[in-house]
Write an enzyme that holds these catalytic residues in place. Structure first.
Site, short mmCIF file in Angstrom:
data_model
loop_
_atom_site.label_atom_id
_atom_site.label_comp_id
_atom_site.label_asym_id
_atom_site.label_seq_id
_atom_site.Cartn_x
_atom_site.Cartn_y
_atom_site.Cartn_z
N LYS A 91 0.81 -1.23 0.00
CA LYS A 91 0.00 0.00 0.00
C LYS A 91 0.85 1.28 0.00
O LYS A 91 0.47 2.28 -0.59
CB LYS A 91 -0.92 0.02 1.23
CG LYS A 91 -1.92 -1.12 1.30
CD LYS A 91 -3.16 -0.76 0.56
CE LYS A 91 -4.24 -1.83 0.50
NZ LYS A 91 -4.16 -3.01 1.31
N GLU A 113 -9.96 6.16 2.86
CA GLU A 113 -10.79 5.12 3.44
C GLU A 113 -9.88 3.98 3.85
O GLU A 113 -8.79 3.83 3.29
CB GLU A 113 -11.81 4.60 2.40
CG GLU A 113 -11.27 3.56 1.41
CD GLU A 113 -10.16 4.06 0.48
OE1 GLU A 113 -10.05 5.27 0.27
OE2 GLU A 113 -9.39 3.20 -0.01
N SER A 380 2.10 -9.77 -0.73
CA SER A 380 1.71 -8.36 -0.68
C SER A 380 1.93 -7.70 0.68
O SER A 380 2.08 -6.49 0.76
CB SER A 380 0.25 -8.21 -1.09
OG SER A 380 -0.58 -9.07 -0.31
C1 LIG Z 1 -5.02 -4.17 1.16
C2 LIG Z 1 -4.27 -5.41 0.98
C3 LIG Z 1 -4.56 -6.30 -0.08
C4 LIG Z 1 -5.72 -6.13 -1.00
O1 LIG Z 1 -5.67 -5.00 -1.80
P1 LIG Z 1 -5.30 -5.03 -3.34
O2 LIG Z 1 -5.62 -3.67 -3.79
O3 LIG Z 1 -6.13 -6.08 -3.99
O4 LIG Z 1 -3.86 -5.35 -3.44
C5 LIG Z 1 -3.76 -7.41 -0.23
N1 LIG Z 1 -2.73 -7.66 0.60
C6 LIG Z 1 -2.42 -6.84 1.62
C7 LIG Z 1 -1.28 -7.19 2.51
C8 LIG Z 1 -3.18 -5.68 1.84
O5 LIG Z 1 -2.86 -4.88 2.85
#
Ligand SMILES: *Cc1c(COP(=O)(O)O)cnc(C)c1O
Length: 392
Positions: A91, A113, A380
């Site tokens: 993010k 948000e 992620s």
């Molecule tokens: C917010 C989040 C996601 C989902 O958001 P995307 O916009 O689909 O990437 C996935 N993994 C983590 C660790 C997140 O914080």
């Protein structure tokens, strides 16, 4: 409601995307589009962003070979380590970009948000660093289940606004943030957290996240000498997935797989698998796949991971699926929990529950993917926030 491109192409991905918003948001979105267009052509903006990604966010993130996991699965699995970024998820790539843009536009504050709180924390961090006050809208249901992130946002100087409407989760927080923005857009920049919402957000967020794939492509060529057979990424709104996919879209031999939240199983109705259980409609300014009932009412969603718990998917994913360039699957809560434990046990890594969905898909489909195939999983984020669920 007005679609300024008149159903035309700017801001559309095939039939999906667009700018389906009330009149009051048309002008702020046009201003944002023009400012972003100018910024991305400006070498000084690009240079400052690159320096911030290197010295504040911690990029490039490593591509780690998961040796023990690979042996167990009969694959060669590499992990793109977004969990190692500042604030612990991808993010921050996007919030640093957007808040730098807000400062460049002369805005006086930022709003955002948040669902799980990861985007709220990443926005609060960037806002503090670039000297702008920050207000984050969050549903009270999410505030209860993600309490540590509420504390982190406050520590970083953000004001957290409790949203009591609807299901008191991300969908309601997003509606509230959009409402606030339309009332105060002259002074306020809205930092949207995924590749979602009205144009130009899906394209802008993709651009800020595409650093993930550009790094990963160079890294896998250097480390393995060739491109992977497949790339798997979890899909909430779709920003980490589009971020890693974009650099590989032209590499036709690389399979791109997005993994949605299967919750308690797609047949139970308790999930967030928009492609499996949804159909096209408009939510929060964009035309895309959406979980809705026969009358078009948005349906409640369920996922063990708050970051995937949202009823719509980014419009560019809808188009990648329509053209067949990417495929979409899902993993259940139970599969994601099992995948997270496996990564802890075999590689000493605590992944976010969101990211664990991508890993769960690879574990389940290992035979179909092919013996000893080269796979990249986009990790992620890190799972410290999920310990309460992982080890209740
Ligand atoms: C917010 C989040 C996601 C989902 O958001 P995307 O916009 O689909 O990437 C996935 N993994 C983590 C660790 C997140 O914080």
């Amino acid at each position: 409601m007005k679609n300024p491109s008149g159903g035309g192409r700017p801001g559309f991905f095939g039939p999906y995307g667009g700018r389906f918003v009330p009149e009051t948001l048309i002008e702020p979105l046009r201003e944002l589009e023009a400012a972003y267009d100018a910024a991305r052509r400006d070498a000084r903006f690009r240079k400052e962003l690159a320096r911030e990604l290197a010295t504040y966010v911690g990029r490039p993130t490593p591509l780690t070979y998961a040796g023990r996991l690979s042996k167990e699965l009969g694959l060669r699995v590499w992990l793109k380590r977004e969990d190692l970024t500042h604030t612990g998820a991808h993010k921050i790539n996007n919030t640093v970009g957007q808040v730098l843009l807000a400062r460049r536009m002369g805005k006086k504050r930022v709003i955002a948000e948040t669902g799980a709180g990861q985007h709220g924390v990443a926005t609060a961090a960037a806002a503090a660093r670039y000297g702008l006050p920050c207000r984050v809208y969050m549903g009270t249901e999410d505030m209860a289940r993600q309490a540590p992130n509420v504390g982190r946002m406050k520590f970083l100087g953000a004001e957290v606004v409790a949203v009591e409407s609807g299901s008191r989760t991300l969908k309601d927080a997003t509606s509230e943030a959009l409402r606030a923005w339309s009332a105060e857009s002259r002074e306020t920049f809205y930092v949207l957290g995924s590749a979602l919402g009205p144009h130009p957000y899906p394209s802008m967020v993709r651009d800020f996240q595409s650093v993930i794939g550009h790094e990963a492509r160079a890294q896998i060529l250097k480390e393995a000498g060739r491109l992977p057979r497949e790339i798997a990424a979890c899909v909430g709104g779709g920003s980490n997935a589009i971020g890693i996919f974009t650099a590989f879209v032209k590499d036709k031999g690389v399979r791109l797989t997005g993994v949605e939240a299967g919750g308690k199983g797609v047949r139970t109705g308790l999930h967030a698998a928009r492609f499996a259980g949804g159909r096209p409609g408009v939510l929060h300014g964009t035309y895309t796949y959406l979980l809705q009932d026969a009358a078009g009412q948005v349906l409640p969603t369920h996922s063990v991971s708050a970051g995937l718990d949202y009823p719509a998917v980014g419009p560019e994913h809808a188009e990648l699926r329509r053209t067949g360039r990417a495929r979409y699957s899902s993993a259940t809560d139970a599969e994601a929990l099992k995948a997270a434990s496996a990564l802890g046990r075999l590689e000493g890594i605590l992944p976010a529950l969101e990211s664990s969905h991508a890993l769960a898909y690879v574990m389940r489909e290992r035979r179909k993917i092919g013996r000893n195939a080269l796979v990249i999983v986009n990790l992620s984020g890190r799972g410290d926030k999920d310990l309460g669920t992982l080890c209740p």
